[in-house]
Motif scaffolding. Structure first.
Motif, PDB file in Angstrom:
ATOM      1  N   ILE A  38       7.992 -15.310  31.401  1.00  0.00           N
ATOM      2  CA  ILE A  38       7.093 -15.374  32.555  1.00  0.00           C
ATOM      3  C   ILE A  38       7.355 -14.198  33.497  1.00  0.00           C
ATOM      4  CG2 ILE A  38       8.385 -16.790  34.226  1.00  0.00           C
ATOM      5  CD1 ILE A  38       5.833 -18.394  34.706  1.00  0.00           C
ATOM      6  N   VAL A  72       0.595 -17.791  30.802  1.00  0.00           N
ATOM      7  CA  VAL A  72       1.532 -18.034  31.913  1.00  0.00           C
ATOM      8  C   VAL A  72       1.546 -19.509  32.326  1.00  0.00           C
ATOM      9  CG1 VAL A  72       2.090 -17.460  34.307  1.00  0.00           C
ATOM     10  CG2 VAL A  72       1.337 -15.673  32.739  1.00  0.00           C
ATOM     11  N   THR A  73       0.371 -20.004  32.728  1.00  0.00           N
ATOM     12  CA  THR A  73       0.307 -21.393  33.203  1.00  0.00           C
ATOM     13  C   THR A  73       0.462 -22.379  32.045  1.00  0.00           C
ATOM     14  OG1 THR A  73      -1.341 -20.526  34.731  1.00  0.00           O
ATOM     15  CG2 THR A  73      -0.962 -22.888  34.789  1.00  0.00           C
ATOM     16  N   GLY A  74       0.028 -21.974  30.859  1.00  0.00           N
ATOM     17  CA  GLY A  74       0.126 -22.853  29.699  1.00  0.00           C
ATOM     18  C   GLY A  74       1.402 -22.657  28.898  1.00  0.00           C
ATOM     19  N   CYS A  95       4.163 -20.611  28.805  1.00  0.00           N
ATOM     20  CA  CYS A  95       5.514 -20.546  29.406  1.00  0.00           C
ATOM     21  C   CYS A  95       5.958 -21.914  29.931  1.00  0.00           C
ATOM     22  CB  CYS A  95       5.537 -19.530  30.547  1.00  0.00           C
ATOM     23  SG  CYS A  95       5.488 -17.835  29.986  1.00  0.00           S
TER      24      CYS A  95
END
Lengths: 127, 129
Positions: free
Chosen positions: A51, A74-76, A78
């Protein structure tokens, strides 16, 4: 990208990240055993590094693939690859049985999370 | 421990649900509590730790260790719902923006609250069996 498409991208990314975490946990359990939560330590350190790299690349190169698919990666991915709930359970479990090991786990985790994200940032900057 | 493709499928399915729930919670937090401090990630991680503790206390370790239910709930839903990567990144970002106290509070607060709430969840879960 807003609304339902973001939710779907985050859901798919989280699913893929969690599958990878599951694969790591199965592999680590087979090689290192279950006395110490090596798998969680590993995924959380690596996920923090990833990230850090992705977020820094995103600010340096706003046109990149990573920015357009930030919800997925990123939001998913990691977040799905790393886990705080399991970390908390393992910490409690170790505290009840082995105080020194619990302390070692907490300190190693904190150091590796922060070192990981800083290292990821550094690698993305040096490119 | 070996459930063929069912294990990975349960992890992926649960994680997709957990990840979308995390997005919902962090968006609500950003809207109502602002974006100066990562309240959303804190809320997600502490509530996820509580839920994990509750599940473990209520169902027992044997029922969750690499069982289909454990893979769905802990490996999938709660693993996807909670996050260490965002916690690390937000802590580093606060620190580098000279918000040292906020960075320190974020990390230590999450850790302490997470352990306390996981313990409380375990206690409540065990007392409701």
């Amino acid at each position: 990208m807003t609304g339902i498409r973001t939710y779907l991208a985050v859901g798919a990314g989280t699913a893929l990240g969690s599958l990878c975490r599951y694969a790591v946990s199965v592999g680590v359990l087979a090689t290192a055993g279950g006395a110490f939560p090596w798998a969680t330590l590993l995924v959380n350190a690596f996920g923090s590094g990833l990230i850090g790299w992705l977020a820094t690349r995103a600010t340096r190169d706003p046109q990149s693939h990573w920015v357009r698919h930030q919800s997925f990666w990123v939001t998913g991915f990691c977040a799905g690859f790393t886990t705080f709930s399991l970390f908390s359970l393992e910490t409690l479990h170790l505290m009840e049985r082995h105080t020194v090991m619990a302390a070692a786990y907490i300190v190693a985790s904190l150091v590796l999370w922060l070192l990981g994200v800083r290292l990821g940032q550094g690698l993305a900057r040096s490119r | 421990m070996d459930h063929g493709l069912i294990g990975p499928a349960l992890v992926a399915l649960g994680a997709a649900v957990g990840g979308m729930a995390r997005l919902g919670v962090t968006r609500l937090a950003a809207r109502y509590a602002g974006q100066r401090f990562p309240w959303g990630t804190l809320a997600v991680n502490t509530s996820g730790a509580f839920a994990a503790g509750f599940a473990l206390g209520h169902l027992g370790r044997d029922a969750l260790s690499y069982s289909p239910l454990g893979l769905l709930l802990l490996g999938g839903v709660l693993g996807g719902y909670t996050t260490v990567s965002s916690l690390s990144l937000q802590t580093l970002t606060l620190w580098q923006a000279q918000h040292r106290l906020a960075a320190f509070s974020n990390l230590m607060g999450t850790l302490t609250l997470g352990a306390l709430l996981a313990g409380l969840g375990g206690y409540l879960g065990a007392s409701t069996t």
